[in-house]
Design an enzyme around this catalytic site. Sequence first.
Site, mmCIF file in Angstrom:
data_model
loop_
_atom_site.group_PDB
_atom_site.id
_atom_site.type_symbol
_atom_site.label_atom_id
_atom_site.label_comp_id
_atom_site.label_asym_id
_atom_site.label_seq_id
_atom_site.Cartn_x
_atom_site.Cartn_y
_atom_site.Cartn_z
ATOM 1 N N LYS A 1 7.275 0.648 8.326
ATOM 2 C CA LYS A 1 6.425 1.609 8.782
ATOM 3 C C LYS A 1 5.270 2.122 7.511
ATOM 4 O O LYS A 1 5.831 2.070 6.498
ATOM 5 C CB LYS A 1 7.216 2.959 8.948
ATOM 6 C CG LYS A 1 6.657 3.938 9.576
ATOM 7 C CD LYS A 1 7.634 5.164 9.766
ATOM 8 C CE LYS A 1 6.893 6.438 10.323
ATOM 9 N NZ LYS A 1 8.059 7.518 10.805
ATOM 10 N N SER B 1 7.905 9.405 15.459
ATOM 11 C CA SER B 1 6.731 8.617 14.992
ATOM 12 C C SER B 1 6.667 7.108 14.407
ATOM 13 O O SER B 1 5.832 6.632 14.042
ATOM 14 C CB SER B 1 6.315 9.501 13.985
ATOM 15 O OG SER B 1 7.222 9.402 12.702
ATOM 16 N N SER C 1 12.416 10.511 14.444
ATOM 17 C CA SER C 1 11.256 9.622 14.517
ATOM 18 C C SER C 1 11.801 8.088 14.603
ATOM 19 O O SER C 1 10.809 7.037 14.815
ATOM 20 C CB SER C 1 10.272 9.778 13.403
ATOM 21 O OG SER C 1 9.557 10.691 13.566
#
Lengths: 489, 98
Positions: free
Chosen positions: A79, A154, A178
């Site tokens: 990420k 996210s 997330s």
Amino acid sequence: MRLLSLSAVELGDKIRKKEIGVEEAARAYLQQMKKQEPKVAAYLTVEEEGVLARAREVQKGIDEGRYTSPLAGVPVAVKDNICIEGVRTTCASRILENFVPTYTATAYENLERAGAVLLGKTNMDEFAMGSTTETSAFGITKNPWNPAYVPGGSSGGSCAAVAAGEACAALGSDTGGSIRQPAGYCGVTGIKPTYGTVSRFGLVAYGSSLDQIGPIGKDVRDCAALLEAIASHDPKDSTSMARQDTDFTKGLAGDMKALRIGVPEEYLGEGISPEVKAAVEKALETMRENGAAVEVFPLGMVDYVIPAYYIIAAAEASSNLERFDGVKYGYRAAEYEGLHDMYRRSRSEGFGEEVKRRIMLGSFVLSSGYYDAYYLKALRVKALIKRAFDRAFKKYDVLLAPSAPTTAPRIGESLKDPLQMYLGDIYTVAVNLAGLPGITVPCGLDEKGLPVGLQFIGDCFQEKKILQAACAYEEMRGKWRLAFEREEV
Amino acid sequence: MYVVKIDDKTMESVEILAQLRLSDNEREKAREDMQKMLDYVEKLNELDTKGVEPMSHIFPVNNVFREDIVTNGDSREAMLANAPRQKEYQYLVPKTVE
């Protein structure tokens, strides 16, 4: 079996046995990326040549006996809020568009030491603020099951990458769900560890008391193997713990006999879609049939988790994001009058709407005159939420919940009404407030063919319990085909 | 907690605290969003939290001490490369003292 369908543990095994080369594996994933990226857009940065050079280096290391981990040679995605030295790290924000870290996050350093091959950095909601990956400044990631839908967020890019066969496994971060929510939307497996299990050093901070890095994989075993690799006590993160029980892959096989499972009754009540409810109830029934003692019980405090979470997370975000001022790194406005105007213009032009919304809310609840009424109140409520879980874990080994009240929403539906979007975090945020571990495992599809996620929640430091339970459930459920595998049938 | 009305003056002070500068359109939207959120979190007032200690961390947090020894290498150039503006190995900012 096709290379892309191998789990990380299976692929690592074949690489160690020299049945598959590290470069061969990396090339297969790069090729799949070429095929899927035009549709999915999971990545923000991919450097093909770097990937192949790293693959050759790892192969050499394996041949020379330097890399012996079960994950050596496995291609992973990370990420884009996790810093890697020399690799652009943007947090999907304009303000960090050209930021190149001079250090590497400990979690990724641990994975690198295990011999993982970095494929690239994945898209996310800007600064991890959002539940759909739509707040990214660099485009929307699509759900690999159906590109008209969001992947969740996210960590939407990391989850979509695994679902689309564009990464064998990935790292995400989880502040209010997330990892677990997008894992549910994308039909992959993802775990948020107990707070303090994985070092936060090098993770761009959002809500420091809530943030944890965690793995996203094709199944529970992969997540256990990755978590075992990344967990560590780190002198650079004083909230990280010296745990002696991070051998998460040990004793995974087992059954559910005598396992006490609690299902908060509030989680199956108001707000849940009938299809998600049906899928979760079916999973509960399967576990009952296999000997688990499943009980529905009142957890309490459920109506208060979202307000408490958004006050605390926004407060911490407003403080953490003060550092982006256009001086040492990041975006600086082209025109300004003096220093303070430069700060304000750079931040206003560099941050997106959702980030500004949370910074302003956070600044307000921390401001003099409102601090006690909002921020301290939320921290007191957090203590009560923690107590509710303490009570529950006296009676149950594991709690079960959906990962979200619905399956993935359509692209463009969520950002119209931020409060409505926040309410979708109802089953995930409490876990962060209480510091608990939680893992999402796919448990079915709705009528549109979108996955439903089932969340196993454990008491602090009880990762092994939820990993074992999730692993046992996986076996009962049977083989789960990822989005890209279904496409090819 | 009590019902708070967010007016333009409050927004102005929030913008200063948050180091932001919004356009008039943005400000009105932001005001509405914040009002909606504050009305919603009002819900916490239903709970009696008298005598409950605020919990900032789940686990006890203690100061962690170490010897003050430099362990990282010199990354001055790499760090400066991230600066929007620099001059002679220093960050360049607008004049702050008249």
